[in-house]
Design an enzyme around this catalytic site. Structure first.
Site, PDB file in Angstrom:
ATOM      1  N   LYS A  91      32.449  38.714  41.282  1.00  0.00           N
ATOM      2  CA  LYS A  91      33.425  38.956  40.936  1.00  0.00           C
ATOM      3  C   LYS A  91      33.214  38.790  39.979  1.00  0.00           C
ATOM      4  O   LYS A  91      32.839  38.028  39.895  1.00  0.00           O
ATOM      5  CB  LYS A  91      34.956  38.999  41.432  1.00  0.00           C
ATOM      6  CG  LYS A  91      36.151  39.848  40.798  1.00  0.00           C
ATOM      7  CD  LYS A  91      37.031  39.638  41.864  1.00  0.00           C
ATOM      8  CE  LYS A  91      37.893  40.372  41.463  1.00  0.00           C
ATOM      9  NZ  LYS A  91      39.437  40.441  42.424  1.00  0.00           N
ATOM     10  N   SER A 166      41.668  44.299  42.963  1.00  0.00           N
ATOM     11  CA  SER A 166      40.421  43.830  41.869  1.00  0.00           C
ATOM     12  C   SER A 166      39.567  44.069  42.070  1.00  0.00           C
ATOM     13  O   SER A 166      38.233  43.783  41.335  1.00  0.00           O
ATOM     14  CB  SER A 166      41.563  42.841  40.859  1.00  0.00           C
ATOM     15  OG  SER A 166      41.427  41.373  41.179  1.00  0.00           O
ATOM     16  N   SER A 190      44.284  41.850  46.395  1.00  0.00           N
ATOM     17  CA  SER A 190      42.895  42.172  45.307  1.00  0.00           C
ATOM     18  C   SER A 190      41.699  41.832  46.438  1.00  0.00           C
ATOM     19  O   SER A 190      40.561  42.464  46.451  1.00  0.00           O
ATOM     20  CB  SER A 190      41.845  41.377  44.250  1.00  0.00           C
ATOM     21  OG  SER A 190      43.682  41.681  43.576  1.00  0.00           O
TER      22      SER A 190
END
Length: 487
Positions: A91, A166, A190
């Site tokens: 990520k 996210s 997320s």
């Protein structure tokens, strides 16, 4: 774990392997790391332009060279670990040595770290090869993956819709077989919201299970954690066995041996008690059709022998929300305050970040104290529920995936959302209590849009929570539904 002995070595066959079988096939040298890398790069070339899940992709020649090195290691009898030869794209919030880590912000578009985040370091040590990064909202704020550096990441089942966030890039890359497994992080859902919206699995581990390093603070930043995402619960558990484990630089991290998560998840759940939290007694606004779909999914718990009953924590939920706002604003103003204080940099960031920081600047110490007391009392209220129930379940989102061009929902079912993240209030309870949560698919709307459930376990019962999620997954079979983009 899969016991398959034959593997289709074609690119299509390789990317269709589950991560457990892929690892076995590589270790047994039934397929080469070069073949694996070529297959995944071809899948990225075919599908990533449609969804924009992976960013900062590295040169193909360099990646194939690393894959050849992994093959040479195997030829010498050197097997690095479960992820030997796995293409990975951490990520874009996690530091990656030698690869840009922008956090989706123009203020960091030229940032190339010298060291890896611990979760990345552990993946590399287990044999992973970093192909790039997975896209994220700016600084991870908001459950819709878009930013001014790389643009919008689109849903794996309907590219006109949001991927969530996210960890949206990670979830989409998984659903479209561009990665075998993926890391993510979770403060306000997320790892849970994007998993639900892309029909994959996300696991938010107990606070301290996966230490977050490097970090400017390891004591007070207690809302966010890194964790695994995968196309099945068993694969997520295996990735957790790589990510988890004590690190002395993070003294509150959990010392339990992470190899436990590599064990069998099979367990008889006959007689287990499930508390269904639903919309928290009407407190949460939910899109029409979402709650009934989630309630239909509850039958799969009953199919494995569980009893399911409505439940409601004995706690004022608006007080919980105020506690969340204060603690989140305190943390974000600390992490990003220097950016907002700089007039030049301030113009480069999203207004939601400015709002969070400015709210944090105005936060009295007395309000912060009240927030942490409320958090403590909330945790005790959930503990009281766990005397009656073995697990708690609630939706993983309050809406189905919305238009990808929309920043965030301004209202739900006629109820106005008073902040940019109020529409994700459903996820804050487990976060504030630091509990393990598995996000699992819960089916599809009439329009074919995925949603999911959160399975919440008692404190530090990560393995038991994964076992329950695995049993539910085996009964429901939702994870077998494929994106129409795969053909």
């Amino acid at each position: 774990m899969s016991t398959a002995t034959t593997v289709d070595p074609s690119p299509a066959g390789i990317v269709e392997l589950d991560a457990l079988s892929l690892s076995q096939a590589i270790a047994a040298r039934r397929i080469s790391c070069r073949e694996v890398m070529q297959a995944y790069l071809a899948q990225m070339a075919r599908l990533n332009p449609r969804v924009n899940a992976l960013v900062s992709l590295q040169p193909e020649e360099a990646l194939l060279r690393q894959a050849d090195e992994r093959d040479a290691q195997l030829a010498r009898g050197e097997h690095l670990g479960w992820m030997h030869g796995f293409p990975q794209a951490p990520k874009d919030l996690a530091a990656t040595a030698g690869i840009p880590t922008t956090m989706g912000s123009l203020t960091l578009r030229n940032n190339v770290p010298r060291v890896d985040a611990l979760v990345v370091e552990r993946a590399r040590r287990a044999g992973a090869i970093l192909v790039g990064k997975s896209n994220t909202p700016e600084f991870g704020l908001g459950s819709n993956t878009f930013n001014r550096v790389f643009g919008i990441t689109r849903n794996a089942f309907d590219p006109s819709r949001s991927a969530g966030g996210s960890s949206g890039g990670a979830a989409v890359a998984l659903a479209l077989r561009m990665l075998p497994v993926a890391d993510g992080s979770d403060m306000m859902g997320s790892l849970r919201n994007p998993a639900a919206w892309n029909n994959v699995v996300g696991f938010r581990p107990s606070l301290g299970r996966v230490p977050m390093l490097p970090a400017r603070d390891v004591f007070f930043q207690q809302l966010s954690t890194e964790g695994p995402m995968a196309r099945s619960v068993a694969e997520a558990a295996m990735l957790l066995s790589v990510q988890a484990g004590f690190d002395a630089r993070c003294p509150q991290s959990i010392a339990e041996d992470p190899r436990r998560f590599a064990g069998s998840l099979q367990r008889d759940f006959r007689g287990a008690r499930i508390g269904w939290l639903g919309d928290l007694g009407g407190h949460l606004a939910t899109e029409p059709g979402l709650l009934p779909l989630c309630e239909q999914a509850l039958r799969h718990f009953e199919a494995i022998g569980c009893t399911v009953e409505p439940a409601l924590p004995d706690f004022p939920l608006e007080r919980l929300w105020r506690s969340w706002l204060s603690l989140r604003q305190f943390i974000i103003s600390g992490l990003c305050g220097e950016i907002v204080a700089n007039d030049k940099l301030r113009t480069l960031v999203k207004p939601e970040l400015v709002w969070e920081v400015e709210q944090g600047w105005r936060l009295p110490a007395t309000e912060l104290w009240k927030a942490t007391v409320a958090r403590t009392e909330w945790t005790l209220a959930l503990q009281a529920l766990f005397t009656r129930f073995d697990f708690l379940v609630l939706p993983a989102a309050q809406v189905f995936p919305f238009d990808a061009e929309q920043d965030w929902p301004k209202s739900i079912a006629g109820r106005s959302m008073d902040t940019y993240h109020r529409w994700m209030e459903v996820v804050i309870g487990p976060t504030l209590a630091g509990l393990p949560v598995a996000a699992v698919p819960a089916g599809f709307s009439a329009e074919g849009l995925p949603t999911g459930l959160q399975i919440v376990g008692p404190a530090q019962q990560d393995f038991a929570t994964l076992q329950m999620a695995h049993a539910y997954e085996q009964a429901s079979q939702y994870t077998r539904r494929r994106s129409p983009l795969l053909g």
